[in-house]
Design an enzyme around this catalytic site. Structure first.
Site, mmCIF file in Angstrom:
data_model
loop_
_atom_site.group_PDB
_atom_site.id
_atom_site.type_symbol
_atom_site.label_atom_id
_atom_site.label_comp_id
_atom_site.label_asym_id
_atom_site.label_seq_id
_atom_site.Cartn_x
_atom_site.Cartn_y
_atom_site.Cartn_z
ATOM 1 N N TYR A 1 39.138 20.954 63.836
ATOM 2 C CA TYR A 1 38.076 21.729 63.203
ATOM 3 C C TYR A 1 38.375 23.217 63.346
ATOM 4 O O TYR A 1 39.227 23.621 64.138
ATOM 5 C CB TYR A 1 36.738 21.382 63.858
ATOM 6 C CG TYR A 1 35.533 21.803 63.053
ATOM 7 C CD1 TYR A 1 35.324 21.304 61.771
ATOM 8 C CD2 TYR A 1 34.625 22.716 63.557
ATOM 9 C CE1 TYR A 1 34.227 21.692 61.028
ATOM 10 C CE2 TYR A 1 33.512 23.103 62.826
ATOM 11 C CZ TYR A 1 33.323 22.590 61.552
ATOM 12 O OH TYR A 1 32.238 22.989 60.819
ATOM 13 N N TYR B 1 34.232 22.797 50.876
ATOM 14 C CA TYR B 1 33.533 22.730 52.161
ATOM 15 C C TYR B 1 34.082 21.604 53.024
ATOM 16 O O TYR B 1 33.583 21.334 54.117
ATOM 17 C CB TYR B 1 32.017 22.591 51.955
ATOM 18 C CG TYR B 1 31.600 21.294 51.293
ATOM 19 C CD1 TYR B 1 31.527 21.195 49.915
ATOM 20 C CD2 TYR B 1 31.287 20.171 52.041
ATOM 21 C CE1 TYR B 1 31.159 20.006 49.296
ATOM 22 C CE2 TYR B 1 30.916 18.976 51.437
ATOM 23 C CZ TYR B 1 30.851 18.905 50.065
ATOM 24 O OH TYR B 1 30.492 17.729 49.456
ATOM 25 N N GLY C 1 26.794 13.211 52.163
ATOM 26 C CA GLY C 1 25.495 13.806 52.445
ATOM 27 C C GLY C 1 25.290 15.094 51.662
ATOM 28 O O GLY C 1 24.225 15.325 51.084
ATOM 29 N N TRP D 1 31.637 27.643 54.910
ATOM 30 C CA TRP D 1 31.487 27.113 56.263
ATOM 31 C C TRP D 1 30.093 27.461 56.734
ATOM 32 O O TRP D 1 29.759 28.619 56.946
ATOM 33 C CB TRP D 1 32.540 27.727 57.183
ATOM 34 C CG TRP D 1 32.666 27.055 58.511
ATOM 35 C CD1 TRP D 1 32.236 25.808 58.845
ATOM 36 C CD2 TRP D 1 33.275 27.596 59.687
ATOM 37 N NE1 TRP D 1 32.549 25.534 60.156
ATOM 38 C CE2 TRP D 1 33.175 26.617 60.699
ATOM 39 C CE3 TRP D 1 33.891 28.805 59.974
ATOM 40 C CZ2 TRP D 1 33.673 26.811 61.978
ATOM 41 C CZ3 TRP D 1 34.383 29.002 61.252
ATOM 42 C CH2 TRP D 1 34.287 28.010 62.237
ATOM 43 N N LEU D 2 29.279 26.426 56.883
ATOM 44 C CA LEU D 2 27.874 26.638 57.227
ATOM 45 C C LEU D 2 27.724 27.408 58.541
ATOM 46 O O LEU D 2 26.869 28.279 58.670
ATOM 47 C CB LEU D 2 27.168 25.286 57.324
ATOM 48 C CG LEU D 2 25.649 25.352 57.493
ATOM 49 C CD1 LEU D 2 24.992 25.934 56.255
ATOM 50 C CD2 LEU D 2 25.080 23.976 57.802
ATOM 51 N N ASN E 1 24.056 18.876 56.143
ATOM 52 C CA ASN E 1 24.386 18.497 54.769
ATOM 53 C C ASN E 1 23.482 19.093 53.703
ATOM 54 O O ASN E 1 23.981 19.766 52.800
ATOM 55 C CB ASN E 1 24.465 16.975 54.665
ATOM 56 C CG ASN E 1 25.675 16.442 55.419
ATOM 57 O OD1 ASN E 1 26.643 17.173 55.615
ATOM 58 N ND2 ASN E 1 25.609 15.203 55.842
#
Lengths: 415, 415
Positions: free
Chosen positions: A96, A319, A221, A345-346, A179
């Site tokens: 990640y 994403y 999601g 990227w949240l 999501n």
């Protein structure tokens, strides 16, 4: 809420070393689980990893105790539900984009991290009655890598966001942070460009315009949330799904997404075929209706096809990269067709716009409560006090495999 | 200016069919070239192609006559110089992003197009004395695909842009419209982002900040202009060049670019090696100095390496794809590093911001006049009345081959 009177007091492993602010007083070694009360310790368990690797190999279940004396700005939380997202698994694997700090805060023998970005907790105690959250409130993490795969947590009050729990199930509340938020944010932030004269900036798809967006991984999601939010905002969607194991299952998924509000659902096979260009022209009235935005969570050929499907000056937002293959971009698409390619990227956005995030979460929670935003199919994984570490770790391990009939979500029972 | 008294009146092919506004009265077949005078016809030649293909095969030299009676809004132009750019060659080959219309306006037997996007012309007559350009002025095309590979042209006054010719050589004036303009526009339009909170827009590299940009194909016309403009604006550049045939030649090119203002010059081999990451860290003070912008005119691995070299939230702008290979983009670069990937096409920008273009051209011309923006090395190709079609076509054909010691430019003499 701290006391669970029906809890059996059987023998349990217990923390030897307790470090950091979260654990106020060391516990002596003991063979029974303490009952917790207004002044008692809370027994907690957390999935932890102290090195990157496959979840089934590196995840351990760590038991520790939380002191009842909370710092003034802190809250004691009890987990209600926490989903297993691909990003969580990638974090454990070390692939990640960011890595949580390994600490000894909860008394693990090696510095460790608690996975889980998403979840909902119930407040069981607060360090001060003047804090904006109170016992019984539901909160979600306000920061990335909060570590939600644990029965209890002590957090600074600023690290959580209170949500209006009325009429919500815990599993619904647990699945809004990542999501639907990603879908919301991408749809809001990007769209057909205002053009070079406006400095090549991006502008939102216009709400109510019926403008198109296209997405792969439409069954995810994020994909399902994008379909529903798009429909609510007057946008139309073209949705690419992978073929299921049987044609019947594919048709069933197609129907499911259509029911959610998908305007067009195509299989990846169709999407990657030579015929797609003509089919797309038919969908968009020979290109007169623009496709201003593409959402990509796959990568590889699928991403290239999303970029190619966009109309002039469209934006493709990536994403995710489930196919683990880079995106191949013909230079001409960028130059002559003015396609723009960006990522989302949240976690980054959460950090940069806390106020916007609160507004968004409230909005999403309201939609869920009103039945306007439906859950993804979930496969509930019970996490009780007795649940074995290997059961939990195996659920995580299986979380990256496709077609499982639902996203795994830990539902905390008797903890 | 219309009359060239020393011109020999030998036999010439002449236009049979004359169509369109440009040619006012049909000419009868004749074997001698007319002298042109205040009321006479102008004899003109143009390179034309009536189908896509290799320049050496499809380019023809077409002779035609231009009537002295000009429409009121038109100007009669005589070519002074016109470069051979890769985009011109790609247009002939049919691989460019837009295709000129094939017309019979200059009386070709098949509908044809005149290649050449860039060049400088002298005004020899105007349709009306109130027009903003006058006899003797120098003009450059204000529109894309003007067709500059011809001795003379009749154009609407709005299709050209007057430049201040004082102190300029024709070859300098002929090479500002495409390459320095592309460099100017990319450097002005893009740079480190203002961040997600600002809607993910792009903002210019800050003038005078010493911020870095990186580019491949640094030896190109755009590359050299970017080095010089960047230096003038207080930016720093990392420049990637292909190895020349000998190490000495590579060093000589390195010195040449350094002399223009390049801060760092690396060979493509270095750039694509494993060591580059460490070298880059050294250049940027371990990443503390950001590289906000990348210019790509190559594609393939080189483009991926440009994207990887960027700092967080940097933008890669592609304006060419000399390697004819797509850009491979790891999804993580987009998501976690927030790299944005876009294209730049000057033609599009020219269409959308005429006022900005005029300002830019004036600015560039001033810089050239002041000696602050130096020419690319040019290889002058004389185009006189007698020059054979095959000589011209061969020069074009050779224009895509590397390491030629200069960009080919037609310099019009006795036409």
């Amino acid at each position: 809420m701290l006391a669970r009177s029906h809890r059996s007091l059987h023998a349990l492993p217990c923390t030897r070393r307790v470090l950091g602010a979260q654990i106020r007083s060391p516990l002596s070694q003991q063979a029974v689980r303490r009952k917790s009360g207004p002044y008692g310790y809370t027994q907690a368990k957390a999935l932890v990893f102290s090195q990157n690797g496959e979840p089934s190999e590196v995840l351990k279940l760590h038991t520790h105790s939380i002191s009842p004396s909370l710092p003034k700005r802190s809250v004691l939380l009890r987990a209600l539900a926490a989903p297993i997202n691909p990003a969580d698994i990638n974090t454990i694997q070390g692939t990640y984009g960011s890595q949580p700090s390994f600490t000894s805060l909860i008394g693990t023998s090696s510095p460790s991290a608690i996975p889980g970005n998403e979840g909902v907790f119930e407040v069981v105690a607060t360090g001060d009655s003047s804090l904006p959250v109170h016992k019984g409130d539901w909160v979600v993490p306000a920061v990335a890598q909060f570590g939600t795969w644990r029965t209890h947590a002590v957090a600074d009050v600023d690290e959580v966001l209170k949500i209006n729990k009325e009429g919500l199930r815990a599993t619904q509340a647990a699945t809004i942070s990542v999501n639907p938020s990603t879908a919301y944010r991408i749809l809001r932030a990007y769209g057909p460009s205002a053009g070079i004269s406006a400095g090549l900036g991006m502008r939102p798809l216009e709400v109510g315009s019926g403008q198109w967006f296209i997405q792969n991984g439409a069954n995810s999601g994020v994909g399902r949330a994008a379909i529903q939010l798009g429909r609510l905002w007057g946008l139309r969607s073209i949705n690419v799904i992978r073929e299921r194991e049987s044609e019947q299952e594919t048709e069933s998924l197609r129907a499911e997404l259509t029911e959610l509000g998908a305007d067009v659902v195509v299989t990846e096979k169709q999407f990657l075929s030579r015929e797609w260009k003509d089919q797309l022209a038919e969908i968009t009235n020979k290109g007169r209706e623009h496709i201003g935005l593409g959402l990509n969570c796959v990568g590889g050929k699928s991403a290239t096809a999303v970029a190619r499907s966009l109309s002039e000056s469209g934006t493709m937002v990536s994403y995710g990269g489930m196919a683990r293959q880079p995106i191949a971009l013909p230079v001409g698409l960028l130059i002559f067709k003015d396609i723009r390619v960006v990522g989302f990227w949240l976690s980054r956005w959460n950090q940069q716009d806390a106020a916007g995030r609160k507004h968004m979460i409230d909005y999403i929670v309201d939609l869920i409560r009103e039945g306007k935003l439906r859950d993804v199919p979930l496969r509930e994984v019970a996490w009780n006090w007795e649940t074995d570490a290997s059961v939990l770790a195996q659920e995580v391990q299986g979380g990256l495999k496709g077609f499982k009939g639902g996203k795994g979500i830990f539902v905390f029972g008797d903890t």
